[in-house]
Design a protein around this motif. Sequence first.
Motif, PDB file in Angstrom:
ATOM      1  N   ARG A  79       0.851  -1.198   0.000  1.00 44.83           N
ATOM      2  CA  ARG A  79       0.000   0.000   0.000  1.00 44.83           C
ATOM      3  C   ARG A  79       0.884   1.244   0.000  1.00 44.83           C
ATOM      4  O   ARG A  79       1.943   1.266   0.610  1.00 44.83           O
ATOM      5  CB  ARG A  79      -0.864   0.042   1.262  1.00 44.83           C
ATOM      6  CG  ARG A  79      -2.047  -0.904   1.229  1.00 44.83           C
ATOM      7  CD  ARG A  79      -2.647  -1.097   2.602  1.00 44.83           C
ATOM      8  NE  ARG A  79      -3.122   0.152   3.189  1.00 44.83           N
ATOM      9  CZ  ARG A  79      -3.900   0.167   4.279  1.00 44.83           C
ATOM     10  NH1 ARG A  79      -4.290  -0.974   4.862  1.00 44.83           N
ATOM     11  NH2 ARG A  79      -4.293   1.321   4.772  1.00 44.83           N
ATOM     12  N   ASP A 127       0.123   4.110   1.331  1.00 47.49           N
ATOM     13  CA  ASP A 127      -0.048   5.004   2.482  1.00 47.49           C
ATOM     14  C   ASP A 127       0.624   4.493   3.758  1.00 47.49           C
ATOM     15  O   ASP A 127       0.340   4.975   4.847  1.00 47.49           O
ATOM     16  CB  ASP A 127      -1.545   5.209   2.760  1.00 47.49           C
ATOM     17  CG  ASP A 127      -2.222   3.901   3.103  1.00 47.49           C
ATOM     18  OD1 ASP A 127      -1.651   2.835   2.768  1.00 47.49           O
ATOM     19  OD2 ASP A 127      -3.294   3.940   3.732  1.00 47.49           O
ATOM     20  N   ILE A 128       1.501   3.495   3.618  1.00 41.88           N
ATOM     21  CA  ILE A 128       2.172   3.005   4.834  1.00 41.88           C
ATOM     22  C   ILE A 128       3.690   3.021   4.667  1.00 41.88           C
ATOM     23  O   ILE A 128       4.199   3.072   3.543  1.00 41.88           O
ATOM     24  CB  ILE A 128       1.738   1.567   5.196  1.00 41.88           C
ATOM     25  CG1 ILE A 128       2.132   0.607   4.044  1.00 41.88           C
ATOM     26  CG2 ILE A 128       0.253   1.498   5.517  1.00 41.88           C
ATOM     27  CD1 ILE A 128       1.966  -0.839   4.430  1.00 41.88           C
ATOM     28  N   ALA A 142       6.347  -2.002   7.959  1.00 42.79           N
ATOM     29  CA  ALA A 142       5.533  -3.175   7.611  1.00 42.79           C
ATOM     30  C   ALA A 142       6.404  -4.424   7.588  1.00 42.79           C
ATOM     31  O   ALA A 142       6.046  -5.472   8.149  1.00 42.79           O
ATOM     32  CB  ALA A 142       4.870  -2.960   6.253  1.00 42.79           C
ATOM     33  N   THR A 160       7.338  -5.511  11.060  1.00 45.11           N
ATOM     34  CA  THR A 160       6.186  -6.151  11.701  1.00 45.11           C
ATOM     35  C   THR A 160       6.079  -7.602  11.232  1.00 45.11           C
ATOM     36  O   THR A 160       5.877  -8.516  12.030  1.00 45.11           O
ATOM     37  CB  THR A 160       4.888  -5.382  11.337  1.00 45.11           C
ATOM     38  OG1 THR A 160       4.981  -4.052  11.823  1.00 45.11           O
ATOM     39  CG2 THR A 160       3.666  -6.060  11.940  1.00 45.11           C
ATOM     40  N   TYR A 172      -1.111 -16.229   8.631  1.00 45.92           N
ATOM     41  CA  TYR A 172      -0.572 -14.892   8.899  1.00 45.92           C
ATOM     42  C   TYR A 172      -0.198 -14.211   7.588  1.00 45.92           C
ATOM     43  O   TYR A 172      -0.420 -13.020   7.393  1.00 45.92           O
ATOM     44  CB  TYR A 172       0.649 -14.961   9.828  1.00 45.92           C
ATOM     45  CG  TYR A 172       0.252 -14.950  11.289  1.00 45.92           C
ATOM     46  CD1 TYR A 172       0.007 -13.742  11.961  1.00 45.92           C
ATOM     47  CD2 TYR A 172       0.114 -16.126  12.000  1.00 45.92           C
ATOM     48  CE1 TYR A 172      -0.362 -13.737  13.292  1.00 45.92           C
ATOM     49  CE2 TYR A 172      -0.242 -16.128  13.339  1.00 45.92           C
ATOM     50  CZ  TYR A 172      -0.475 -14.922  13.978  1.00 45.92           C
ATOM     51  OH  TYR A 172      -0.849 -14.904  15.284  1.00 45.92           O
ATOM     52  N   LEU A 191      -3.123 -12.853   6.101  1.00 39.42           N
ATOM     53  CA  LEU A 191      -3.487 -11.620   6.813  1.00 39.42           C
ATOM     54  C   LEU A 191      -2.653 -10.443   6.312  1.00 39.42           C
ATOM     55  O   LEU A 191      -3.169  -9.353   6.040  1.00 39.42           O
ATOM     56  CB  LEU A 191      -3.266 -11.827   8.322  1.00 39.42           C
ATOM     57  CG  LEU A 191      -3.418 -10.591   9.220  1.00 39.42           C
ATOM     58  CD1 LEU A 191      -4.858 -10.094   9.234  1.00 39.42           C
ATOM     59  CD2 LEU A 191      -2.933 -10.860  10.639  1.00 39.42           C
ATOM     60  N   PHE A 192      -1.343 -10.688   6.171  1.00 35.80           N
ATOM     61  CA  PHE A 192      -0.442  -9.609   5.755  1.00 35.80           C
ATOM     62  C   PHE A 192      -0.775  -9.130   4.337  1.00 35.80           C
ATOM     63  O   PHE A 192      -0.708  -7.938   4.052  1.00 35.80           O
ATOM     64  CB  PHE A 192       1.017 -10.078   5.817  1.00 35.80           C
ATOM     65  CG  PHE A 192       1.497 -10.328   7.229  1.00 35.80           C
ATOM     66  CD1 PHE A 192       0.952  -9.610   8.296  1.00 35.80           C
ATOM     67  CD2 PHE A 192       2.481 -11.268   7.496  1.00 35.80           C
ATOM     68  CE1 PHE A 192       1.385  -9.842   9.594  1.00 35.80           C
ATOM     69  CE2 PHE A 192       2.919 -11.493   8.790  1.00 35.80           C
ATOM     70  CZ  PHE A 192       2.372 -10.778   9.843  1.00 35.80           C
ATOM     71  N   LYS A 242      -3.659  -9.126   3.036  1.00 36.11           N
ATOM     72  CA  LYS A 242      -4.884  -8.335   3.155  1.00 36.11           C
ATOM     73  C   LYS A 242      -4.603  -6.920   3.669  1.00 36.11           C
ATOM     74  O   LYS A 242      -5.180  -5.945   3.208  1.00 36.11           O
ATOM     75  CB  LYS A 242      -5.850  -9.060   4.114  1.00 36.11           C
ATOM     76  CG  LYS A 242      -7.304  -8.886   3.739  1.00 36.11           C
ATOM     77  CD  LYS A 242      -8.214  -9.672   4.650  1.00 36.11           C
ATOM     78  CE  LYS A 242      -8.221 -11.169   4.305  1.00 36.11           C
ATOM     79  NZ  LYS A 242      -9.029 -11.955   5.278  1.00 36.11           N
ATOM     80  N   ILE A 243      -3.736  -6.819   4.666  1.00 37.64           N
ATOM     81  CA  ILE A 243      -3.570  -5.513   5.319  1.00 37.64           C
ATOM     82  C   ILE A 243      -2.443  -4.660   4.734  1.00 37.64           C
ATOM     83  O   ILE A 243      -2.509  -3.432   4.802  1.00 37.64           O
ATOM     84  CB  ILE A 243      -3.347  -5.667   6.839  1.00 37.64           C
ATOM     85  CG1 ILE A 243      -2.060  -6.462   7.123  1.00 37.64           C
ATOM     86  CG2 ILE A 243      -4.560  -6.314   7.503  1.00 37.64           C
ATOM     87  CD1 ILE A 243      -1.769  -6.595   8.612  1.00 37.64           C
ATOM     88  N   PHE A 244      -1.413  -5.313   4.192  1.00 40.59           N
ATOM     89  CA  PHE A 244      -0.269  -4.523   3.724  1.00 40.59           C
ATOM     90  C   PHE A 244      -0.266  -4.290   2.219  1.00 40.59           C
ATOM     91  O   PHE A 244       0.307  -3.313   1.738  1.00 40.59           O
ATOM     92  CB  PHE A 244       1.057  -5.186   4.113  1.00 40.59           C
ATOM     93  CG  PHE A 244       1.362  -5.089   5.586  1.00 40.59           C
ATOM     94  CD1 PHE A 244       1.297  -3.854   6.260  1.00 40.59           C
ATOM     95  CD2 PHE A 244       1.716  -6.217   6.310  1.00 40.59           C
ATOM     96  CE1 PHE A 244       1.592  -3.782   7.604  1.00 40.59           C
ATOM     97  CE2 PHE A 244       2.014  -6.140   7.648  1.00 40.59           C
ATOM     98  CZ  PHE A 244       1.940  -4.913   8.312  1.00 40.59           C
TER      99      PHE A 244
END
Lengths: 206, 206, 206, 206
Positions: free
Chosen positions: D149, D151-152, D157, D160, D196, D199-200, D202-204
């Motif tokens: 993304r 915006d991060i 990231a 993390t 996981y 998940l990553f 999806k979010i990153f």
Amino acid sequence: MYSKFDNLAYEKRASIINASMQEFTDKGYQLASTNEIVKRAGISKGSLFNYFNNKKDLYLFLIEYAIEVSREIMTEIDFNQTDLLERLKQITVIKLRVIKKYPEVFNFLQGVIAEGSEEVKRDVERITMQFAQESYQKLYENLDYSKFRDDIDIQKAIKTIYWTIEGIGNESKEKIKSNNAESFDVDAPFKEMDDYIELFQKIFYK
Amino acid sequence: MYSKFDNLAYEKRASIINASMQEFTDKGYQLASTNEIVKRAGISKGSLFNYFNNKKDLYLFLIEYAIEVSREIMTEIDFNQTDLLERLKQITVIKLRVIKKYPEVFNFLQGVIAEGSEEVKRDVERITMQFAQESYQKLYENLDYSKFRDDIDIQKAIKTIYWTIEGIGNESKEKIKSNNAESFDVDAPFKEMDDYIELFQKIFYK
Amino acid sequence: MYSKFDNLAYEKRASIINASMQEFTDKGYQLASTNEIVKRAGISKGSLFNYFNNKKDLYLFLIEYAIEVSREIMTEIDFNQTDLLERLKQITVIKLRVIKKYPEVFNFLQGVIAEGSEEVKRDVERITMQFAQESYQKLYENLDYSKFRDDIDIQKAIKTIYWTIEGIGNESKEKIKSNNAESFDVDAPFKEMDDYIELFQKIFYK
Amino acid sequence: MYSKFDNLAYEKRASIINASMQEFTDKGYQLASTNEIVKRAGISKGSLFNYFNNKKDLYLFLIEYAIEVSREIMTEIDFNQTDLLERLKQITVIKLRVIKKYPEVFNFLQGVIAEGSEEVKRDVERITMQFAQESYQKLYENLDYSKFRDDIDIQKAIKTIYWTIEGIGNESKEKIKSNNAESFDVDAPFKEMDDYIELFQKIFYK
DNA sequence: GATGAATGAGAATTCATTCAT
DNA sequence: GATGAATGAATTCTCATTCAT
């Protein structure tokens, strides 16, 4: 068991055995100092604990060694002699000869018997018990009791004889301790033994 | 000598004596812990060393105290009884009575005799020797030896008797130790004593 | 438990705690020397073993003491703050304040966690486990999870957050160790924490 | 460096490496006994100190050896895979394969990381640091970050992600330790990793 | 008089390293 | 090259005795 120690040169082994026995005899198990032992034996601290895992092991080894020496007495008894009193006389002679040869061993063993330390009591008992039973058995093996008076309890007579001989032995040791040891007549106990044995023949035999 | 201690209240004195005897009996001189003693007696460390200069002093005091108690036996002997064997029988009865009354004192004394610690050996000997001699003397005071056979050495006969009685005592203690103490018949040694005394009458008397 | 030690003057207690923690932190349980500890604390060998029965007891006492200090953190958490990230931010601030106040305690605790010695492992686990569980429970008590995105596994999100915070902490410690500790900007981790929390809000929240 | 050792027959070398690693893994650096090592390896004390000057040298050699083995992982990474998450997945698979092949090496390395002994800390750090940096560099080599993304903070990231993977690994180890190791499903961590990573994504990722 | 914390020499035991064989 | 007995400093822990309060 004590293989590391057994492989040592004879002289070194003897030196360690002597130093250890002396220290244990002088001070008893608890108070005996391994520091003092290595100093007396002229070896390093580490060596002592290489040969024996710990103080207790050393102590038990010495007992086994002392018993081995004591066994010499057993081997010399003439089992064709079936008269109890004659056999006791004979044994006393042999015993004294061995004691003269290895006095420190017998001083040590005497100390072992008196030893009260909880830490070694059980193991000492285990080791000495076997030898005591074995000795006792041999002592009364192949004896002819027909010489005893018929109107007395032979078992009680034998015990009386046994305790008296013990008494003579202890009395001699006391005398040695209280007088200076040098002036002690080593043959006196034998003379006394003979007198007592004569007494026993008179009172216990037909 | 022990004036500071003697001036204490009876109960406190008793508590300290009990605690000390117990500890010395349990562990022997060297291993006995003054820490444990003060804990058991409920006094402070400083106090103990106020009453007695050091551990050794305390130990020697206890021995003297125990001897004092033991003297009770002597006072009860009937010196009109001139037959040695009868007197020994009598003494054994008195002795057992006193032992039952003050068992801890006798357990302690037994431990004292077995004590091997070089640190106190000499002093223990000095103190006990006197009592032993004194007792021995009284034991054989005013006796009639005319009952003994004429063809034997009476001194040797007496020693034989003495060592045998000792032997019975030691054997009893061994039995108590090896079996559990509770199941032990306290009167058994007396029965045995009687048997031996009967034997002695048969063999030593005319 | 540690009553003898607790009754000591504050300064002495502090001196012993400091000296012990330092030594255990420096060398770990096994290698830490009680000799060194008494030297650093300026007390005698006997004293240390009067206060604590043995080395292990001393070590376990220090852990309990350190946990007691750490509990301070728990008491200051504002449980009205139901936003997980805000609460974590808050806790980090408190934690750092306590660490600054008692740095040696936290260095010690860190060593305890890494400690591998079989001899104390079980006891350390027993003692720390309870505190760990208790802390974990409080940490997640009374939180509002409704802010999290609906399409993700919240448990996994929380773990990710937790491990990241741990990571920041460890990284800071590494930096302190590798650079000289003095030039380290103590507020830097907070700035970083804020950045990460902002990141988490962006990715995990609706 | 270790030329004397390198010239030994393969079998002997292997035996010494195995014995040493086992002992160090079991007891840690300080408590590991060179006596035990020579016994396990079937060589003499003198030989060990011929091959390696001292205990520390042996330990450091083993670390270098273990790192050499670990390098195998690096060689198998497919650097054409430019997606970070896919590469991590791939590395985890390789890592597990190598661990299964040389479990004792990884147990040893794990112990090395936890090792707190001051005596070897610095040298351990010196040796491992280089490998750690080198690995880290390779890990992130030739990656395509365009999927993230906009915006991060991509660095944050990645960290993390890194710490989370570490967390999963540690958690697995804890589980193995607390449960009995046998009943542990070796593939479970992979399933979790996948979750996981999903998940990553999806979010990153965009 | 009573207290009990402090002392420190001395105990048993360990273990990496050396070196004569 | 290989051996393994010998070393001794360092370890933890004990306990009778002292002395300021």
